[in-house]
Write a protein that holds these residues in place. Structure first.
Motif, PDB file in Angstrom:
ATOM      1  N   LEU A  83       0.860  -1.179   0.000  1.00  0.00           N
ATOM      2  CA  LEU A  83       0.000   0.000   0.000  1.00  0.00           C
ATOM      3  C   LEU A  83       0.897   1.229   0.000  1.00  0.00           C
ATOM      4  N   THR A  84       0.916   1.927  -1.127  1.00  0.00           N
ATOM      5  CA  THR A  84       1.945   2.933  -1.389  1.00  0.00           C
ATOM      6  C   THR A  84       1.393   4.352  -1.317  1.00  0.00           C
ATOM      7  N   PHE A  85       2.019   5.146  -0.469  1.00  0.00           N
ATOM      8  CA  PHE A  85       1.656   6.550  -0.305  1.00  0.00           C
ATOM      9  C   PHE A  85       2.930   7.388  -0.302  1.00  0.00           C
ATOM     10  N   SER A  86       2.846   8.595  -0.847  1.00  0.00           N
ATOM     11  CA  SER A  86       3.999   9.489  -0.808  1.00  0.00           C
ATOM     12  C   SER A  86       3.927  10.351   0.444  1.00  0.00           C
ATOM     13  N   VAL A  87       5.091  10.802   0.907  1.00  0.00           N
ATOM     14  CA  VAL A  87       5.122  11.702   2.063  1.00  0.00           C
ATOM     15  C   VAL A  87       4.927  13.152   1.623  1.00  0.00           C
ATOM     16  N   LEU A  88       5.081  13.398   0.312  1.00  0.00           N
ATOM     17  CA  LEU A  88       4.922  14.743  -0.243  1.00  0.00           C
ATOM     18  C   LEU A  88       4.625  14.612  -1.736  1.00  0.00           C
ATOM     19  N   GLU A  89       3.813  15.526  -2.243  1.00  0.00           N
ATOM     20  CA  GLU A  89       3.473  15.588  -3.691  1.00  0.00           C
ATOM     21  C   GLU A  89       2.913  14.280  -4.239  1.00  0.00           C
ATOM     22  N   PRO A  90       1.709  13.871  -3.889  1.00  0.00           N
ATOM     23  CA  PRO A  90       0.770  14.510  -2.965  1.00  0.00           C
ATOM     24  C   PRO A  90       1.118  14.231  -1.505  1.00  0.00           C
ATOM     25  N   ASP A  91       0.568  15.067  -0.613  1.00  0.00           N
ATOM     26  CA  ASP A  91       0.832  14.928   0.818  1.00  0.00           C
ATOM     27  C   ASP A  91       0.299  13.596   1.353  1.00  0.00           C
ATOM     28  N   PHE A  92       0.929  13.121   2.402  1.00  0.00           N
ATOM     29  CA  PHE A  92       0.537  11.883   3.065  1.00  0.00           C
ATOM     30  C   PHE A  92      -0.891  12.026   3.602  1.00  0.00           C
ATOM     31  N   ASN A  93      -1.796  11.184   3.118  1.00  0.00           N
ATOM     32  CA  ASN A  93      -3.219  11.293   3.432  1.00  0.00           C
ATOM     33  C   ASN A  93      -3.645  10.113   4.314  1.00  0.00           C
ATOM     34  N   LEU A  94      -3.723  10.338   5.629  1.00  0.00           N
ATOM     35  CA  LEU A  94      -4.037   9.256   6.563  1.00  0.00           C
ATOM     36  C   LEU A  94      -5.461   8.742   6.395  1.00  0.00           C
ATOM     37  N   GLN A  95      -6.394   9.627   6.044  1.00  0.00           N
ATOM     38  CA  GLN A  95      -7.780   9.189   5.859  1.00  0.00           C
ATOM     39  C   GLN A  95      -7.880   8.211   4.695  1.00  0.00           C
ATOM     40  N   LEU A  96      -7.214   8.528   3.589  1.00  0.00           N
ATOM     41  CA  LEU A  96      -7.235   7.629   2.444  1.00  0.00           C
ATOM     42  C   LEU A  96      -6.477   6.338   2.742  1.00  0.00           C
ATOM     43  N   LEU A  97      -5.390   6.454   3.494  1.00  0.00           N
ATOM     44  CA  LEU A  97      -4.645   5.258   3.909  1.00  0.00           C
ATOM     45  C   LEU A  97      -5.550   4.321   4.693  1.00  0.00           C
ATOM     46  N   ASP A  98      -6.298   4.864   5.645  1.00  0.00           N
ATOM     47  CA  ASP A  98      -7.191   4.024   6.448  1.00  0.00           C
ATOM     48  C   ASP A  98      -8.301   3.415   5.598  1.00  0.00           C
ATOM     49  N   LYS A  99      -8.760   4.146   4.596  1.00  0.00           N
ATOM     50  CA  LYS A  99      -9.800   3.605   3.722  1.00  0.00           C
ATOM     51  C   LYS A  99      -9.268   2.406   2.929  1.00  0.00           C
ATOM     52  N   PHE A 100      -8.060   2.528   2.401  1.00  0.00           N
ATOM     53  CA  PHE A 100      -7.444   1.393   1.711  1.00  0.00           C
ATOM     54  C   PHE A 100      -7.258   0.215   2.663  1.00  0.00           C
ATOM     55  N   LEU A 101      -6.805   0.502   3.881  1.00  0.00           N
ATOM     56  CA  LEU A 101      -6.582  -0.574   4.850  1.00  0.00           C
ATOM     57  C   LEU A 101      -7.873  -1.326   5.173  1.00  0.00           C
ATOM     58  N   VAL A 102      -8.986  -0.605   5.238  1.00  0.00           N
ATOM     59  CA  VAL A 102     -10.275  -1.255   5.465  1.00  0.00           C
ATOM     60  C   VAL A 102     -10.569  -2.268   4.359  1.00  0.00           C
ATOM     61  N   HIS A 103     -10.372  -1.864   3.115  1.00  0.00           N
ATOM     62  CA  HIS A 103     -10.658  -2.755   1.987  1.00  0.00           C
ATOM     63  C   HIS A 103      -9.704  -3.949   1.959  1.00  0.00           C
ATOM     64  N   ILE A 104      -8.443  -3.724   2.290  1.00  0.00           N
ATOM     65  CA  ILE A 104      -7.466  -4.812   2.285  1.00  0.00           C
ATOM     66  C   ILE A 104      -7.758  -5.793   3.421  1.00  0.00           C
ATOM     67  N   GLU A 105      -8.104  -5.265   4.599  1.00  0.00           N
ATOM     68  CA  GLU A 105      -8.476  -6.139   5.724  1.00  0.00           C
ATOM     69  C   GLU A 105      -9.715  -6.960   5.375  1.00  0.00           C
ATOM     70  N   HIS A 106     -10.682  -6.324   4.727  1.00  0.00           N
ATOM     71  CA  HIS A 106     -11.908  -7.026   4.325  1.00  0.00           C
ATOM     72  C   HIS A 106     -11.601  -8.157   3.349  1.00  0.00           C
ATOM     73  N   VAL A 114       4.053   1.284   2.274  1.00  0.00           N
ATOM     74  CA  VAL A 114       5.288   1.781   1.665  1.00  0.00           C
ATOM     75  C   VAL A 114       5.147   3.289   1.469  1.00  0.00           C
ATOM     76  N   LEU A 115       6.041   4.044   2.089  1.00  0.00           N
ATOM     77  CA  LEU A 115       6.041   5.500   1.947  1.00  0.00           C
ATOM     78  C   LEU A 115       7.158   5.902   0.991  1.00  0.00           C
ATOM     79  N   THR A 116       6.820   6.700  -0.017  1.00  0.00           N
ATOM     80  CA  THR A 116       7.777   7.081  -1.060  1.00  0.00           C
ATOM     81  C   THR A 116       8.150   8.561  -0.963  1.00  0.00           C
TER      82      THR A 116
END
Length: 299
Positions: A83-106, A114-116
């Protein structure tokens, strides 16, 4: 009948790598009509039996049982999600991260966060903020790897986690998944696009699902990026189980089917008040719960 792995699907063709063959030696196949009658469709990642036709192409005859299957992206037998998110450009989005995690857990899949683009983050306060977030998710039980394609850092830790036959990238568009793969797999020559600063998000640089062979064995799928997910396939009562730190506490709640919002004797709320659950995680849970209820009312 030979057996192989579907490594790419494009325009009605399935590209099968026969067992024991090099990645470049694939057979272009069509699927038997019986699959359409059954409402089935071969997916990238499927292990299949196929036959050869007179023109040198092939026909997918049988799909072997799957260990897992995803709808978005359409891929089978995934063992690990990066699950890949950047720390900048775009900014790190915790809400979207949690939404992805919900779907992956399901979906019941293992996940590594992975933070890029760590090299872009020069502000010390921002670095501390990202590292604090990484520590939070590690405490919940999610491995977190911080990478930089320019500095070529974090890759050794990432390779050590790629022990499954098939892993898949998921995450927001424009976070550098293709650049990350270019560094991990020399010669991959994947298309990358610059970030659109006007829109604040990246363009979708990957247009189909394809398995890429990793230097140390196994495959990884570079998949189309997407920035929005919905909860239509998830029941309201299943949401709290998709938050790992809520799951064990839910079993101790006073009321069965506790929504962790207003009920007395809620162990999740008590843990939140005691500081044992991060406020951001609970806020996102409550937000997703309302979003799910609203969608259910609409549909």
């Amino acid at each position: 009948m030979p057996e192989g792995l579907i490594v790419k699907a494009l325009s009605g063709y399935y590209y099968v790598r026969p067992d024991g063959q090099q990645m470049t030696e694939v057979v272009q196949c069509r699927a038997r009509g019986i699959f359409k009658k059954r409402g089935e469709s071969p997916l990238v990642g499927d292990r299949v039996l196929f036959s050869m036709t007179d023109n040198g192409e092939g026909t997918v005859e049988e799909i072997k049982p799957r260990s897992s299957s995803l709808i978005r992206p359409p891929i089978a037998n995934v063992g690990l999600v990066l699950l890949t998110f950047s720390v900048l450009e775009p900014d790190f989005n915790l809400q979207l991260l949690d939404k992805f995690l919900v779907h992956i857990e399901h979906a019941g899949l293992e996940v590594v966060i992975v933070l890029t683009k760590w090299d872009l983050l020069e502000d010390a306060a921002k670095q501390d903020e990202v590292e604090a977030s990484a520590a939070l998710y590690r405490s919940i039980g999610y491995p977190v790897v911080i990478t930089s394609s320019k500095q070529k850092s974090g890759y050794e830790a990432l390779f050590e986690l790629l022990s499954h036959e098939i892993s898949v990238f998921a995450g927001q568009s424009g976070v550098g998944k293709s650049s990350l793969l270019n560094t991990m797999i020399p010669g991959a020559m994947l298309e990358t696009n610059m970030i659109s600063h006007r829109l604040g998000r990246g363009k979708h640089t990957t247009r189909h699902v394809e398995l890429l062979e990793l230097p140390r064995g196994g495959y990884i799928a570079d998949t189309p990026g997407f920035s929005q997910l919905d909860f239509l396939e998830l029941g309201v009562e299943q949401l709290s189980d998709c938050f790992r730190e809520f799951k064990a506490l839910s079993e101790q709640c006073k009321f069965r089917g506790c929504t962790h919002t207003h009920e007395p004797g809620c162990q999740v709320k008590e843990a939140l008040e005691a500081g044992d659950i991060a406020a951001s995680r609970y806020e996102h849970y409550a937000l997703f719960l309302e979003e799910m209820k609203e969608k259910k009312r609409r549909y």
